[in-house]
Design a protein around this motif. Sequence first.
Motif: not given
Length: 338
Positions: A215, A218-219, A226, A229, A294, A297-298, A301, A303, A306-307
Motif C-alpha cells: 500500500l 510507489e507504483l 506495480e 500488486v 486493503d 484502499r487500492f 492508487s 495506477s 491497479v484501481k
Amino acid sequence: VVGQAFQALAAFALRPATAVQIWRNVTAMQVLSPESGSAGLRAPSALHLQGGGLAGQLERRGMHHQLCVEARNMLYPETRGFVTLLEALFEPLLGLPRCPAIPSFLPYISFVTDDVFVPFMERGYEDPAERWTVAEACLGLILTVLEHYQPDRTHFLIQAAELVSGPGGEPADSGAFSEASAVSDAMLCGFQLFRRFLQPDRLLQKVVALLPVLLPVELPPGSAPESCVLSVLRILLGVLKTQQAFLTCSLEAGAAEVLLLQRPSEGSPLKKLDETLMFWSYEPSVIGSAPVLDILRFLGSPSEAVKLVALDVLIALSSLEQNIANVCRKHGQLDTLS
C-alpha cells in the motif's frame, strides 16, 4: 551466467515443440529432484552443454543449494532466471499429458511457491528493488498457472485415487479412468495450486499479507511493485471467479472435504460458511490485516490498472457468499450452511 542461460532459454520457449525439448532437458538436469521434494534439489547432470564452464557449475549445484548461496550473497539472478523459465514453459506445455517418463511441473511450482516466494520478505537484498523483482517472477508463475486452470470433477477423482494408491493412482471406475487419462499435467498442477487458495495455507497468507505491505510503496507504471500488486489482485480475482465452478465439481465428485469449507471438528464440510471467508472479512484475518479494507484502499492508487482490478475484486467479493449458497442449494447442501 546460469541465470542468463535460463533467461535465454525462456525466450525460446514460445513454440510447444521447442518448449517440450527445453522441458526434457531441464528435467534431465535434475536441478530439482521430484522424488524427494525441496530437500532433494540436486545438481543437473545432462544439460548437454559443451565445455566445462557453465556445465561444470551446473554439475556442482542444484537450485535449492544455489538459492541458499544467493541468499548469503543477497543477489538472486539464477533464481529469478529459473522462475522466469518455468513461467515461459508452462503455457506451451499445457497439453503435455501425464507421463511417468516426463516429470510433473508440480514439484517445480512447489519449489517456487514454498522455497522462493513464501520466505522472500525475510531474505536480505543488496539491492532492495530486487525484493520486488523476485516476488514479481514468483507471482507471475502463480498467476499463469491459475489463469489456465479449468475445474473438472475428474481432478477430484484423480486426487481421491492418489490418496488411496499414491502418486499416479487412477480412478478404478472405467469411465472415470478414461476421463482421467485425458487430464494434462498442467491441469492437475492448477488443481493442486488452486486448492491452496481455499485453505488456511501459508501461500494464501503470504499473498494476502502483501496487500498492506505494498500500500505505501510507489507504483510507477511498469515497475516491479506495480506488477506485484496487479498479480496479487488478479490471483485473488481469479480464485473468487473460479471458486463457484470448483465447488460445483467437488460436490459432483463427492469430494467437498478437500475445500476450506471443511471443518473436521464440526462434522459437515459445509458448516459455518462465514468462517471460510476469514481472509475476506472486515475483521482482521489471521495475518492481522483486513484484506477487504486493503483492497478498498487500492481504489485510490495512482495506477489506473491497479484501481480497475481492485474494483473487480470488490465486485466479485460482494457476490461470493450468494454464489456459494446457490451452488450448495443446487446440490442439496444448503441446510449445512445454517
